[in-house]
Scaffold this motif. Structure first.
Motif, PDB file in Angstrom:
ATOM      1  N   GLN A 193      89.330  69.212  38.565  1.00 50.64           N
ATOM      2  CA  GLN A 193      89.760  69.375  39.948  1.00 50.64           C
ATOM      3  C   GLN A 193      88.587  69.605  40.896  1.00 50.64           C
ATOM      4  N   ALA A 194      87.435  69.998  40.361  1.00 48.30           N
ATOM      5  CA  ALA A 194      86.294  70.308  41.210  1.00 48.30           C
ATOM      6  C   ALA A 194      85.634  69.029  41.712  1.00 48.30           C
ATOM      7  N   VAL A 195      85.147  69.085  42.924  1.00 52.62           N
ATOM      8  CA  VAL A 195      84.411  67.977  43.504  1.00 52.62           C
ATOM      9  C   VAL A 195      83.033  68.501  43.882  1.00 52.62           C
ATOM     10  N   HIS A 196      82.028  67.736  43.561  1.00 50.36           N
ATOM     11  CA  HIS A 196      80.653  68.075  43.893  1.00 50.36           C
ATOM     12  C   HIS A 196      80.155  66.996  44.846  1.00 50.36           C
ATOM     13  N   VAL A 197      79.806  67.379  46.061  1.00 50.07           N
ATOM     14  CA  VAL A 197      79.354  66.448  47.076  1.00 50.07           C
ATOM     15  C   VAL A 197      77.850  66.605  47.259  1.00 50.07           C
ATOM     16  N   VAL A 198      77.141  65.500  47.251  1.00 47.71           N
ATOM     17  CA  VAL A 198      75.724  65.496  47.581  1.00 47.71           C
ATOM     18  C   VAL A 198      75.630  64.866  48.974  1.00 47.71           C
ATOM     19  N   LEU A 199      75.389  65.725  49.946  1.00 48.70           N
ATOM     20  CA  LEU A 199      75.573  65.389  51.353  1.00 48.70           C
ATOM     21  C   LEU A 199      74.607  64.343  51.897  1.00 48.70           C
ATOM     22  N   PHE A 200      73.326  64.515  51.714  1.00 46.47           N
ATOM     23  CA  PHE A 200      72.374  63.622  52.380  1.00 46.47           C
ATOM     24  C   PHE A 200      72.542  62.158  51.991  1.00 46.47           C
ATOM     25  N   PRO A 201      72.625  61.834  50.697  1.00 46.58           N
ATOM     26  CA  PRO A 201      72.834  60.412  50.382  1.00 46.58           C
ATOM     27  C   PRO A 201      74.176  59.887  50.895  1.00 46.58           C
ATOM     28  N   MET A 202      75.179  60.752  50.948  1.00 39.75           N
ATOM     29  CA  MET A 202      76.484  60.355  51.481  1.00 39.75           C
ATOM     30  C   MET A 202      76.347  60.029  52.973  1.00 39.75           C
ATOM     31  N   MET A 203      75.647  60.895  53.704  1.00 42.90           N
ATOM     32  CA  MET A 203      75.473  60.671  55.136  1.00 42.90           C
ATOM     33  C   MET A 203      74.604  59.457  55.418  1.00 42.90           C
ATOM     34  N   ARG A 204      73.450  59.375  54.750  1.00 39.39           N
ATOM     35  CA  ARG A 204      72.511  58.283  55.020  1.00 39.39           C
ATOM     36  C   ARG A 204      73.042  56.947  54.514  1.00 39.39           C
ATOM     37  N   GLY A 205      73.928  56.996  53.551  1.00 34.96           N
ATOM     38  CA  GLY A 205      74.483  55.772  53.004  1.00 34.96           C
ATOM     39  C   GLY A 205      75.780  55.410  53.683  1.00 34.96           C
ATOM     40  N   GLU A 206      76.843  55.667  52.997  1.00 30.06           N
ATOM     41  CA  GLU A 206      78.161  55.189  53.423  1.00 30.06           C
ATOM     42  C   GLU A 206      78.590  55.679  54.807  1.00 30.06           C
ATOM     43  N   LEU A 218      85.402  56.342  55.894  1.00 27.82           N
ATOM     44  CA  LEU A 218      84.980  57.539  56.615  1.00 27.82           C
ATOM     45  C   LEU A 218      85.997  58.664  56.440  1.00 27.82           C
ATOM     46  N   SER A 219      87.272  58.326  56.428  1.00 30.40           N
ATOM     47  CA  SER A 219      88.333  59.309  56.230  1.00 30.40           C
ATOM     48  C   SER A 219      88.227  59.959  54.855  1.00 30.40           C
ATOM     49  N   ARG A 220      87.971  59.143  53.831  1.00 29.96           N
ATOM     50  CA  ARG A 220      87.834  59.691  52.477  1.00 29.96           C
ATOM     51  C   ARG A 220      86.603  60.585  52.360  1.00 29.96           C
ATOM     52  N   ALA A 221      85.511  60.197  52.993  1.00 29.34           N
ATOM     53  CA  ALA A 221      84.306  61.030  52.975  1.00 29.34           C
ATOM     54  C   ALA A 221      84.575  62.355  53.688  1.00 29.34           C
ATOM     55  N   ALA A 222      85.258  62.298  54.815  1.00 27.88           N
ATOM     56  CA  ALA A 222      85.588  63.516  55.564  1.00 27.88           C
ATOM     57  C   ALA A 222      86.469  64.435  54.727  1.00 27.88           C
ATOM     58  N   SER A 223      87.415  63.857  54.004  1.00 32.96           N
ATOM     59  CA  SER A 223      88.289  64.652  53.145  1.00 32.96           C
ATOM     60  C   SER A 223      87.486  65.361  52.057  1.00 32.96           C
ATOM     61  N   ASP A 224      86.536  64.653  51.459  1.00 39.73           N
ATOM     62  CA  ASP A 224      85.683  65.271  50.442  1.00 39.73           C
ATOM     63  C   ASP A 224      84.871  66.413  51.034  1.00 39.73           C
ATOM     64  N   LEU A 225      84.358  66.226  52.237  1.00 40.09           N
ATOM     65  CA  LEU A 225      83.546  67.268  52.875  1.00 40.09           C
ATOM     66  C   LEU A 225      84.381  68.478  53.269  1.00 40.09           C
ATOM     67  N   ALA A 226      85.641  68.245  53.626  1.00 37.46           N
ATOM     68  CA  ALA A 226      86.516  69.352  54.038  1.00 37.46           C
ATOM     69  C   ALA A 226      87.091  70.101  52.842  1.00 37.46           C
ATOM     70  N   SER A 227      86.997  69.515  51.654  1.00 37.46           N
ATOM     71  CA  SER A 227      87.557  70.146  50.460  1.00 37.46           C
ATOM     72  C   SER A 227      86.718  71.361  50.069  1.00 37.46           C
ATOM     73  N   PRO A 228      87.256  72.177  49.189  1.00 31.45           N
ATOM     74  CA  PRO A 228      86.469  73.321  48.719  1.00 31.45           C
ATOM     75  C   PRO A 228      85.435  72.891  47.674  1.00 31.45           C
ATOM     76  N   ALA A 229      84.790  71.782  47.957  1.00 28.04           N
ATOM     77  CA  ALA A 229      83.817  71.211  47.031  1.00 28.04           C
ATOM     78  C   ALA A 229      82.539  72.038  46.994  1.00 28.04           C
ATOM     79  N   GLN A 230      81.827  71.856  45.913  1.00 26.23           N
ATOM     80  CA  GLN A 230      80.456  72.347  45.876  1.00 26.23           C
ATOM     81  C   GLN A 230      79.642  71.323  46.646  1.00 26.23           C
ATOM     82  N   ILE A 231      78.872  71.791  47.612  1.00 26.88           N
ATOM     83  CA  ILE A 231      78.069  70.881  48.414  1.00 26.88           C
ATOM     84  C   ILE A 231      76.595  71.169  48.185  1.00 26.88           C
ATOM     85  N   ASP A 232      75.891  70.137  47.798  1.00 26.76           N
ATOM     86  CA  ASP A 232      74.437  70.179  47.739  1.00 26.76           C
ATOM     87  C   ASP A 232      73.945  69.228  48.817  1.00 26.76           C
TER      88      ASP A 232
END
Length: 163
Positions: free
Chosen positions: A8-21, A63-77
């Protein structure tokens, strides 16, 4: 998109997500919003083909799916295994460890900004579904505001050191 799911856990790596998709899709949406204007600068749905409207929807959905991942209680690096944020040589962003602290210090605010992005993405999808060039243009203008609000709060240098 750099999202690593384990159970159930999501781990988001922010910078490549932002600079990429996220950047690519935001640019597509902005360009298509500008394209959907006539010579007088007024919204004109006929300036976009069926393929263009489909592209609006696909970019908005991503963009909606990325926003959902960022808004989740994910671990963000911020950078994952990258040692630093790669830029064009300008000092426009805080170091990754400071950005991480800004986000961790205000996860609720970060999630709110991500939800704002998700709302704009849904507006783009409505514009695509109805071929509403006015809504597309409004969404493109608002997208820039939403991105900048988050960047100013969590990405750009803070005049005070992070505690």
């Amino acid at each position: 998109m750099t999202v690593i799911a384990s159970g159930q856990a999501v781990h988001v790596v922010l910078f490549p997500m932002m600079r990429g998709e996220m950047t690519v899709e935001a640019q597509h949406l902005t360009e298509l919003g500008n394209q959907a204007r006539n010579a007088d600068g007024m919204p004109d749905a006929s300036k976009l083909s069926a393929a263009d409207w489909a592209r609006v929807w696909r970019s908005a959905d991503r963009l909606s799916r990325a926003a959902s991942d960022l808004a989740s209680p994910a671990q963000i690096d911020v950078v994952g295994s990258q040692a630093r944020i790669e830029t064009d040589g300008s000092a426009w962003a805080s170091p990754a460890n400071e950005i991480k602290r800004y986000i961790d210090r205000d996860r609720g605010g970060f999630a709110d900004r991500a939800r704002d992005l998700g709302h704009i993405a849904e507006q783009f999808k409505r514009a695509a579904n109805t071929h509403d060039a006015g809504l597309l243009g409004e969404s493109a203008a608002r997208l820039d505001e939403v991105c900048e609000a988050c960047h100013l709060r969590f990405w750009y240098p803070d005049p005070k050191p992070v505690e």
